[in-house]
Design a protein around this motif. Structure first.
Motif, PDB file in Angstrom:
ATOM      1  N   PHE A  56       0.824  -1.200   0.000  1.00  0.00           N
ATOM      2  CA  PHE A  56       0.000   0.000   0.000  1.00  0.00           C
ATOM      3  C   PHE A  56       0.867   1.262   0.000  1.00  0.00           C
ATOM      4  CE2 PHE A  56      -2.350  -3.408   2.047  1.00  0.00           C
ATOM      5  CZ  PHE A  56      -3.529  -3.407   1.311  1.00  0.00           C
ATOM      6  N   ASN A  66       5.927   1.324  -0.289  1.00  0.00           N
ATOM      7  CA  ASN A  66       5.102   0.255  -0.840  1.00  0.00           C
ATOM      8  C   ASN A  66       5.969  -0.967  -1.102  1.00  0.00           C
ATOM      9  OD1 ASN A  66       3.676  -1.477  -2.680  1.00  0.00           O
ATOM     10  ND2 ASN A  66       2.332   0.230  -3.199  1.00  0.00           N
ATOM     11  N   ASP A  92       0.592  -1.594   7.799  1.00  0.00           N
ATOM     12  CA  ASP A  92      -0.695  -1.705   7.112  1.00  0.00           C
ATOM     13  C   ASP A  92      -1.845  -1.388   8.058  1.00  0.00           C
ATOM     14  OD1 ASP A  92       1.300  -3.248   5.674  1.00  0.00           O
ATOM     15  OD2 ASP A  92      -0.331  -4.062   4.469  1.00  0.00           O
ATOM     16  N   CYS A  98      -4.087   1.131   5.340  1.00  0.00           N
ATOM     17  CA  CYS A  98      -5.009   0.031   5.007  1.00  0.00           C
ATOM     18  C   CYS A  98      -6.026  -0.121   6.129  1.00  0.00           C
ATOM     19  CB  CYS A  98      -4.234  -1.266   4.780  1.00  0.00           C
ATOM     20  SG  CYS A  98      -5.281  -2.715   4.581  1.00  0.00           S
ATOM     21  N   GLY A 107      -2.117  -8.008   0.944  1.00  0.00           N
ATOM     22  CA  GLY A 107      -0.816  -7.465   0.572  1.00  0.00           C
ATOM     23  C   GLY A 107       0.296  -8.485   0.689  1.00  0.00           C
TER      24      GLY A 107
END
Length: 208
Positions: A56, A66, A92, A98, A107
């Motif tokens: 993300f 990321n 995350d 997220c 992910g």
């Protein structure tokens, strides 16, 4: 000699929970302890970056956090690899990145798929990170204020993903816990504990 890529965030980097910006001594980081535990039969390349997520974007930072975008480059720059160990997911949990363990599992699955595509010969190990906890004082970093309950669900979801990918899984929360100083990062002893616990598993994976 075997080569292992240890891919992670500040827990792999060795960030100190007490003094922001300070890093644990080289010998106290879990990739180093893993290498020691493998008795000279493998080298472990530590690729830890504070704030890194599984897959993300976080546009509030400078370096690219990321993990899915950076991983292919690192796989090829360190090739050939015999194993890739991934411990990501804590970042995350930030609501603006997220915000859920289920999302993090999507992910981590993407990262596993990248390893399989870019380094098909490499063994894959997915590691769910230690849980976030309530800090003693001061209050938990607001970026992690909603993460405690969700972080406890990571192992469940990651084990399911590991089964789907047919790879190895390890729950780091079984051997390490966050430092109450900030509720997220680890002290040196708990960081070492992860590397020590991984050594037998990695030996078996690689037939060492």
């Amino acid at each position: 000699m075997k080569t292992i890529l240890a891919y992670g965030d500040s827990l792999t980097y060795g960030s100190d929970a007490v003094v922001q910006g300070r890093r644990h001594a080289y010998e106290d980081r879990w990739p180093t302890r893993l290498e020691v535990g493998l008795g000279g039969k493998a080298r472990v390349i530590a690729e830890g970056l504070g704030g890194r997520s599984t897959a993300f974007d976080d546009f509030t930072t400078t370096a690219d956090r990321n993990g899915a975008r950076i991983l292919p480059t690192l796989i090829h720059s360190h090739a050939p690899l015999d194993a890739v160990a991934i411990m990501l997911g804590t970042n995350d949990m930030k609501s603006f990145v997220c915000g859920s363990a289920l999302g993090a599992s999507r992910g981590i699955k993407r990262l596993g798929e990248i390893v399989r595509a870019e380094a098909p010969q490499a063994q894959l190990l997915l590691i769910s990170p230690p849980h976030c906890i309530e800090p003693a004082s001061p209050p938990l970093d607001p970026r992690f204020s909603e993460t405690i309950a969700e972080s406890r669900q990571l192992a469940h979801h990651y084990k399911r993903v590991a089964d789907e990918l047919g790879c190895q899984f390890f729950d780091a929360a079984t051997v390490a816990k966050a430092d109450p100083a900030d509720g997220v990062h680890l002290d040196p002893a708990n960081t070492r504990a992860i590397g020590d616990a991984l050594a037998p598993l990695v030996k078996d994976m690689l037939g060492l």
